[in-house]
Design an enzyme around this catalytic site. Structure first.
Site, PDB file in Angstrom:
ATOM      1  N   LYS A   1      10.821  -4.671 -54.630  1.00 52.97           N
ATOM      2  CA  LYS A   1      12.678  -4.524 -54.833  1.00 52.97           C
ATOM      3  C   LYS A   1      12.783  -5.842 -53.723  1.00 52.97           C
ATOM      4  CE  LYS A   1      12.855  -0.858 -58.089  1.00 52.97           C
ATOM      5  NZ  LYS A   1      13.832  -0.632 -58.975  1.00 52.97           N
TER       6      LYS A   1
ATOM      7  N   LYS B   1      21.935  -1.139 -50.335  1.00 49.23           N
ATOM      8  CA  LYS B   1      20.908  -0.600 -50.805  1.00 49.23           C
ATOM      9  C   LYS B   1      19.929  -1.634 -50.113  1.00 49.23           C
ATOM     10  CE  LYS B   1      18.330   1.351 -55.338  1.00 49.23           C
ATOM     11  NZ  LYS B   1      18.457   1.374 -56.200  1.00 49.23           N
TER      12      LYS B   1
ATOM     13  N   TYR C   1      20.666  16.212 -54.569  1.00 49.17           N
ATOM     14  CA  TYR C   1      19.713  16.548 -55.992  1.00 49.17           C
ATOM     15  C   TYR C   1      20.571  17.755 -54.933  1.00 49.17           C
ATOM     16  CZ  TYR C   1      18.264  12.329 -56.951  1.00 49.17           C
ATOM     17  OH  TYR C   1      17.915  10.880 -57.155  1.00 49.17           O
TER      18      TYR C   1
ATOM     19  N   SER D   1      16.269  10.849 -53.581  1.00 50.92           N
ATOM     20  CA  SER D   1      14.802  11.284 -53.248  1.00 50.92           C
ATOM     21  C   SER D   1      13.956  11.931 -52.303  1.00 50.92           C
ATOM     22  CB  SER D   1      14.129  11.077 -54.533  1.00 50.92           C
ATOM     23  OG  SER D   1      13.776   9.854 -54.407  1.00 50.92           O
TER      24      SER D   1
ATOM     25  N   LYS E   1      22.885   3.373 -49.663  1.00 47.25           N
ATOM     26  CA  LYS E   1      21.446   3.879 -49.676  1.00 47.25           C
ATOM     27  C   LYS E   1      20.452   3.151 -49.195  1.00 47.25           C
ATOM     28  CE  LYS E   1      20.116   4.770 -54.547  1.00 47.25           C
ATOM     29  NZ  LYS E   1      19.491   4.380 -55.664  1.00 47.25           N
TER      30      LYS E   1
ATOM     31  N   GLU F   1      27.521  -7.796 -47.408  1.00 47.25           N
ATOM     32  CA  GLU F   1      27.768  -7.388 -49.078  1.00 47.25           C
ATOM     33  C   GLU F   1      29.067  -6.393 -48.780  1.00 47.25           C
ATOM     34  OE1 GLU F   1      26.391  -7.853 -51.413  1.00 47.25           O
ATOM     35  OE2 GLU F   1      23.750  -7.664 -50.647  1.00 47.25           O
TER      36      GLU F   1
HETATM   37  C1  PBG Z   1      17.684   1.900 -59.362  1.00 44.84           C
HETATM   38  C2  PBG Z   1      17.516   3.471 -58.457  1.00 44.84           C
HETATM   39  C3  PBG Z   1      16.557   3.533 -57.872  1.00 44.84           C
HETATM   40  C4  PBG Z   1      17.501   5.037 -58.157  1.00 44.84           C
HETATM   41  C5  PBG Z   1      18.674   5.179 -57.919  1.00 44.84           C
HETATM   42  N1  PBG Z   1      19.059   4.447 -58.730  1.00 44.84           N
HETATM   43  C6  PBG Z   1      15.144   3.087 -57.091  1.00 44.84           C
HETATM   44  C7  PBG Z   1      15.213   2.388 -56.989  1.00 44.84           C
HETATM   45  O1  PBG Z   1      16.177   1.152 -56.230  1.00 44.84           O
HETATM   46  O2  PBG Z   1      14.110   1.759 -57.018  1.00 44.84           O
HETATM   47  C8  PBG Z   1      17.219   5.643 -56.169  1.00 44.84           C
HETATM   48  C9  PBG Z   1      17.472   7.034 -56.175  1.00 44.84           C
HETATM   49  C10 PBG Z   1      16.570   7.905 -55.249  1.00 44.84           C
HETATM   50  O3  PBG Z   1      15.890   7.837 -54.889  1.00 44.84           O
HETATM   51  O4  PBG Z   1      17.190   9.577 -55.177  1.00 44.84           O
HETATM   52  N2  PBG Z   1      18.979   1.162 -60.014  1.00 44.84           N
END
Ligand code: PBG
Length: 329
Positions: A224, A201, A319, A281, A255, A240
């Protein structure tokens, strides 16, 4: 004239009509490949809009039976739950994550009770919807504490399993959490619960609309980058995944999605394990807005999803799941 001479091989021959293109197609997309994210919100009979995600809403738990009916009609195998937590339930430790009556727990019980094992339920393990600072773990003096966070994540995972969750998906990026969660689940006899690790991620700029959807955007302090991955790296992604497999992950997630097709491909080729992609998203918003403004054609959605299949993904969290499944069936 070149007839009969070069080129003897004309690749366009195989593309001449729709039937031959279908016949020779190397990758296919079906509703079996799609995971539908669902945002939850407090209240009764409530649907709220998310400003930058046209077509995506948050729903109160009582609305779920209808949503799940529709997902089943679209032959979607699994849904993923994400809660928007009321700000008076947020605190620095994210304790609402461990409340057996929080939105996610209520939703799991409701869905399992009515739909049994007709559809899979996947839940996020991380603290960001619940913390007052918007981080996925415990914040202390500008540092996210790894091992202390894991102690909470293990409890959050166990609670979700007890509620009936099928697939536990840690998205927090703490080191060692997969092993700790697996150990606890085994100890408590939840040996059949699948672990879907967000192994890879990235600290991405594409999560904005999601953070608004779960209500963490305005609270997030800083970024983050000390736990999510640097987007310049790919060897690190392999490390990872190798670790998470060793710790007991059944499936791994990459992701975001489209900017990371190389990573999906590398992991699939190297480990031959189930790999899922998350079309996040920001990716959704960009494509959706482009279509609505007629900048791109709506077939761009299928094109984007097929790119994940071509890269080697077994399924995609998107989505667009309902919209696409509806079209494909
Ligand atoms: C957080 C989490 C995030 C998403 C899924 N779980 C956002 C982040 O890490 O700030 C993002 C998913 C998306 O943007 O559709 N645990």
């Amino acid at each position: 004239m070149i007839t009969g001479k070069y080129p003897a091989l004309r690749l366009r021959r195989n593309r001449k009509f729709d039937w031959t293109r279908r016949l020779l197609r190397e990758n296919d997309l079906s509703s079996n490949d799609l995971i539908l994210p669902i945002f939850l919100t407090d209240g009764k009979n409530k649907t709220t809009k998310i400003s930058n995600m046209p077509g995506v809403c948050r729903y109160s738990v009582d609305k779920l039976p209808k949503i799940i009916d529709n997902a089943l009609k679209n032959k979607i195998p699994m849904i993923a739950l994400f809660p928007e937590t009321n700000k008076n339930k947020k605190n620095s430790l994210g304790t609402e994550a461990l409340n057996e009556n929080n939105l996610v727990c209520q939703a799991i019980r409701r869905i399992k009770n009515k739909f049994k094992n007709e559809i899979g339920i996947m839940t996020d393990v991380a603290l960001d919807p619940y913390t007052s600072h918007g981080h996925d773990g415990i914040l202390k003096e500008n540092n996210i504490l790894n091992d202390e966070t894991i102690d909470i994540l293990v409890k959050q995972s166990l609670l979700q399993a007890q509620m009936g969750c099928d697939v536990i998906a840690p998205s927090d990026m703490m080191d060692g959490r997969i092993g700790s969660i697996r150990k606890e689940l085994d100890k408590k006899k939840f040996t059949n619960v699948q672990l879907l690790s967000y192994a890879v991620k990235y600290a991405s700029n594409f999560y904005g609309p999601f953070r608004e959807a779960v209500g963490s955007k305005t609270y997030l302090k800083g970024d983050k980058k000390t736990y999510q991955m640097d987007f310049s790296n790919s060897d690190e992604a392999i490390r990872e995944v190798a670790l998470d497999i060793k710790e007991g992950a059944d499936i791994v997630m990459v992701k975001p999605g489209m900017p990371y097709l190389d990573i999906i491909n590398a992991i699939k080729n190297k480990f031959k394990i189930p790999v899922f992609a998350y079309q996040v998203s920001g990716e959704y918003s960009l494509i959706k807005n482009g279509i609505q403004k007629k900048i791109i054609n709506e077939n761009a959605i299928i094109e984007s999803l097929l790119s994940f299949k071509r890269a080697g993904a077994n399924a995609i969290v998107t989505y667009f799941a309902n919209e696409v499944a509806n079209k494909l069936n």
